[in-house]
Design an enzyme around this catalytic site. Structure first.
Site, PDB file in Angstrom:
ATOM      1  N   CYS A  86       0.870  -1.164   0.000  1.00  0.00           N
ATOM      2  CA  CYS A  86       0.000   0.000   0.000  1.00  0.00           C
ATOM      3  C   CYS A  86       0.915   1.224   0.000  1.00  0.00           C
ATOM      4  O   CYS A  86       1.669   1.436   0.962  1.00  0.00           O
ATOM      5  CB  CYS A  86      -0.897  -0.003   1.238  1.00  0.00           C
ATOM      6  SG  CYS A  86      -1.963   1.440   1.284  1.00  0.00           S
ATOM      7  N   GLY A  87       0.872   1.996  -1.081  1.00  0.00           N
ATOM      8  CA  GLY A  87       1.791   3.125  -1.229  1.00  0.00           C
ATOM      9  C   GLY A  87       1.496   4.234  -0.234  1.00  0.00           C
ATOM     10  O   GLY A  87       2.402   4.686   0.493  1.00  0.00           O
ATOM     11  N   HIS A  88       0.221   4.656  -0.184  1.00  0.00           N
ATOM     12  CA  HIS A  88      -0.083   5.751   0.752  1.00  0.00           C
ATOM     13  C   HIS A  88       0.180   5.266   2.173  1.00  0.00           C
ATOM     14  O   HIS A  88       0.620   6.025   3.042  1.00  0.00           O
ATOM     15  CB  HIS A  88      -1.538   6.245   0.578  1.00  0.00           C
ATOM     16  CG  HIS A  88      -2.500   5.583   1.502  1.00  0.00           C
ATOM     17  ND1 HIS A  88      -3.224   4.456   1.163  1.00  0.00           N
ATOM     18  CD2 HIS A  88      -2.824   5.851   2.800  1.00  0.00           C
ATOM     19  CE1 HIS A  88      -3.960   4.084   2.199  1.00  0.00           C
ATOM     20  NE2 HIS A  88      -3.746   4.915   3.190  1.00  0.00           N
ATOM     21  N   HIS A 206      -8.679  -3.829  -7.611  1.00  0.00           N
ATOM     22  CA  HIS A 206      -8.691  -2.357  -7.652  1.00  0.00           C
ATOM     23  C   HIS A 206      -9.031  -1.919  -9.079  1.00  0.00           C
ATOM     24  O   HIS A 206      -8.442  -2.416 -10.038  1.00  0.00           O
ATOM     25  CB  HIS A 206      -7.326  -1.774  -7.292  1.00  0.00           C
ATOM     26  CG  HIS A 206      -6.931  -1.964  -5.855  1.00  0.00           C
ATOM     27  ND1 HIS A 206      -6.553  -3.179  -5.335  1.00  0.00           N
ATOM     28  CD2 HIS A 206      -6.844  -1.065  -4.835  1.00  0.00           C
ATOM     29  CE1 HIS A 206      -6.251  -3.020  -4.048  1.00  0.00           C
ATOM     30  NE2 HIS A 206      -6.420  -1.750  -3.725  1.00  0.00           N
ATOM     31  N   ASP A 232     -10.207   5.657  -3.081  1.00  0.00           N
ATOM     32  CA  ASP A 232      -8.953   6.127  -2.502  1.00  0.00           C
ATOM     33  C   ASP A 232      -8.927   7.653  -2.555  1.00  0.00           C
ATOM     34  O   ASP A 232      -9.034   8.243  -3.630  1.00  0.00           O
ATOM     35  CB  ASP A 232      -7.765   5.532  -3.286  1.00  0.00           C
ATOM     36  CG  ASP A 232      -6.460   5.658  -2.518  1.00  0.00           C
ATOM     37  OD1 ASP A 232      -6.334   6.590  -1.703  1.00  0.00           O
ATOM     38  OD2 ASP A 232      -5.572   4.826  -2.750  1.00  0.00           O
ATOM     39  N   CYS A 236      -3.205   6.974  -4.809  1.00  0.00           N
ATOM     40  CA  CYS A 236      -2.967   5.528  -4.717  1.00  0.00           C
ATOM     41  C   CYS A 236      -1.541   5.174  -5.184  1.00  0.00           C
ATOM     42  O   CYS A 236      -1.249   5.184  -6.386  1.00  0.00           O
ATOM     43  CB  CYS A 236      -3.991   4.749  -5.535  1.00  0.00           C
ATOM     44  SG  CYS A 236      -3.947   2.973  -5.165  1.00  0.00           S
ATOM     45  N   GLY A 237      -0.704   4.822  -4.233  1.00  0.00           N
ATOM     46  CA  GLY A 237       0.696   4.531  -4.559  1.00  0.00           C
ATOM     47  C   GLY A 237       0.854   3.305  -5.450  1.00  0.00           C
ATOM     48  O   GLY A 237       1.621   3.327  -6.422  1.00  0.00           O
ATOM     49  N   THR A 238       0.130   2.235  -5.130  1.00  0.00           N
ATOM     50  CA  THR A 238       0.251   1.025  -5.964  1.00  0.00           C
ATOM     51  C   THR A 238      -0.458   1.248  -7.303  1.00  0.00           C
ATOM     52  O   THR A 238      -0.026   0.719  -8.329  1.00  0.00           O
ATOM     53  CB  THR A 238      -0.297  -0.217  -5.229  1.00  0.00           C
ATOM     54  OG1 THR A 238      -1.617   0.060  -4.741  1.00  0.00           O
ATOM     55  CG2 THR A 238       0.601  -0.615  -4.070  1.00  0.00           C
TER      56      THR A 238
HETATM   57  O1  PYC Z   1      -1.781   3.842  -1.922  1.00  0.00           O
HETATM   58  O2  PYC Z   1      -1.333   1.847  -2.708  1.00  0.00           O
HETATM   59  C1  PYC Z   1      -2.079   2.641  -2.175  1.00  0.00           C
HETATM   60  C2  PYC Z   1      -3.427   2.195  -1.766  1.00  0.00           C
HETATM   61  C3  PYC Z   1      -3.996   0.985  -1.998  1.00  0.00           C
HETATM   62  C4  PYC Z   1      -5.273   1.035  -1.441  1.00  0.00           C
HETATM   63  C5  PYC Z   1      -5.448   2.270  -0.883  1.00  0.00           C
HETATM   64  N1  PYC Z   1      -4.313   2.974  -1.099  1.00  0.00           N
END
Ligand code: PYC
Length: 310
Positions: A86-88, A206, A232, A236-238
């Site tokens: 999870c990036g964030h 997702h 999100d 969303c980092g991923t």
């Molecule tokens: O930031 O990767 C992310 C992420 C995945 C689900 C919610 N945020």
């Protein structure tokens, strides 16, 4: 009593669980995830579901890393289940560990069930994450999504599985969030009914939509529907990693070139990538997180919602 620290990254909440969590055996991160899922899932429910949590919140359980380079292991989860990376959330964990006095500014490693990520704490709030290997898996997949008709997208891995639609039939405007969520759910159902999955049959959980509504300082705006039905709040980092993998695959973004990804509510991540091999990249995502609260989650005998509202 479960001790947590909450932060947000571009508006998306992360809850770090640092004490009072389940007694996991210090095996590999994959094995700890398996044990958490199968023996202690009530901890996920108690910390993320209402009345102690909320639908957009991502939990980050700190656990013992196996890789000696890593300052911590971390298992991410949400209101529906478990996330690969999870990036964030990783940005939120870094800022939280610094807030707790556990890490200094500089480079650190976190171990997740899908790989080790390199985290650079640039300031007390700004973090750069070198994510896991990311790649475009399927290109130009056509789906029938009534009443919208044919929708074309790509399947990509960025630490989670994404279906990315470049031309959303619903405009990416904040006031359209309910319609964007509805469309994303229809796309998710179409993926299931047409048997389209990620590698090894993994669920694409997702959905990421794009269009050309962009503010002047961004390259792209996205809307991401997460597996539990929440959108999100961050870019969303991923999901940004999956986007970069698709851009790299199509030759639309070069290694080291910056990409500013904007979220549906106007937050930004700055991203770039380096090539891992001909099919995959290592994305770097930079974002800001802020600690918002420290809490003890109480579970009082007789509380009918001691493990959350199912
Ligand atoms: O930031 O990767 C992310 C992420 C995945 C689900 C919610 N945020």
């Amino acid at each position: 009593m479960i001790k947590v620290i909450d932060s947000h990254t571009a508006g998306e909440p992360t809850r770090v669980i640092y004490d009072g969590g389940p007694p996991l055996v210090a095996n590999s991160l994959e094995e700890q995830l398996h044990q958490l899922k199968n023996e202690f899932d009530e901890y996920r429910q108690a910390t993320i579901l209402e009345p102690r949590g909320m639908e957009a919140m991502v939990g980050a359980l700190l656990c013992e890393p196996k890789d000696e380079r890593c300052v911590t292991g971390v298992i991410f989860f949400n209101n529906r289940g478990y996330l690969g990376m999870c990036g964030h959330g990783a940005i939120g964990v870094a800022v939280t560990l610094h807030h707790m006095g556990r890490i200094e500014l500089g480079t650190h490693y976190f171990e997740t069930p899908v790989g080790v990520v390199c985290v650079e704490l640039l300031t007390a709030n700004k973090v750069s994450i070198k994510n896991v290997e990311s790649y475009c898996y399927l290109e130009n997949v056509e789906l029938n999504v009534p009443p919208y008709g044919r929708i074309t997208g790509n399947v990509a891995w960025g630490g989670n599985w994404f279906f990315l639609v470049d031309e959303s039939p619903v405009p990416l405007l904040r006031e359209k969030i309910p319609q964007l969520s509805g469309l994303s759910n229809l796309i998710k159902n179409a993926l299931v009914s047409e048997g389209i999955t990620g590698r090894d049959g993994e669920e694409i959980d997702h959905i990421e939509l794009f269009d050309n509504h962009i503010s002047s300082n961004a390259d792209s705006r996205n809307f991401v529907l997460c597996p539990g039905g929440a959108y999100d709040r961050s870019p969303c980092g991923t999901g940004t990693s999956a986007k970069l993998a698709c851009l790299a695959h199509k030759g639309l973004l070069q290694p080291g070139e910056f990409w500013i990804q904007e979220s549906i509510i106007g937050g930004h991540f700055k991203a770039c990538y380096e090539r891992e091999n001909t099919n995959s990249i290592i994305p770097t995502i930079v974002g800001d997180a802020f600690v918002v609260s420290e809490a003890n989650l109480l579970q009082v005998t007789g509380d009918p919602f001691i493990w959350g509202i199912q």
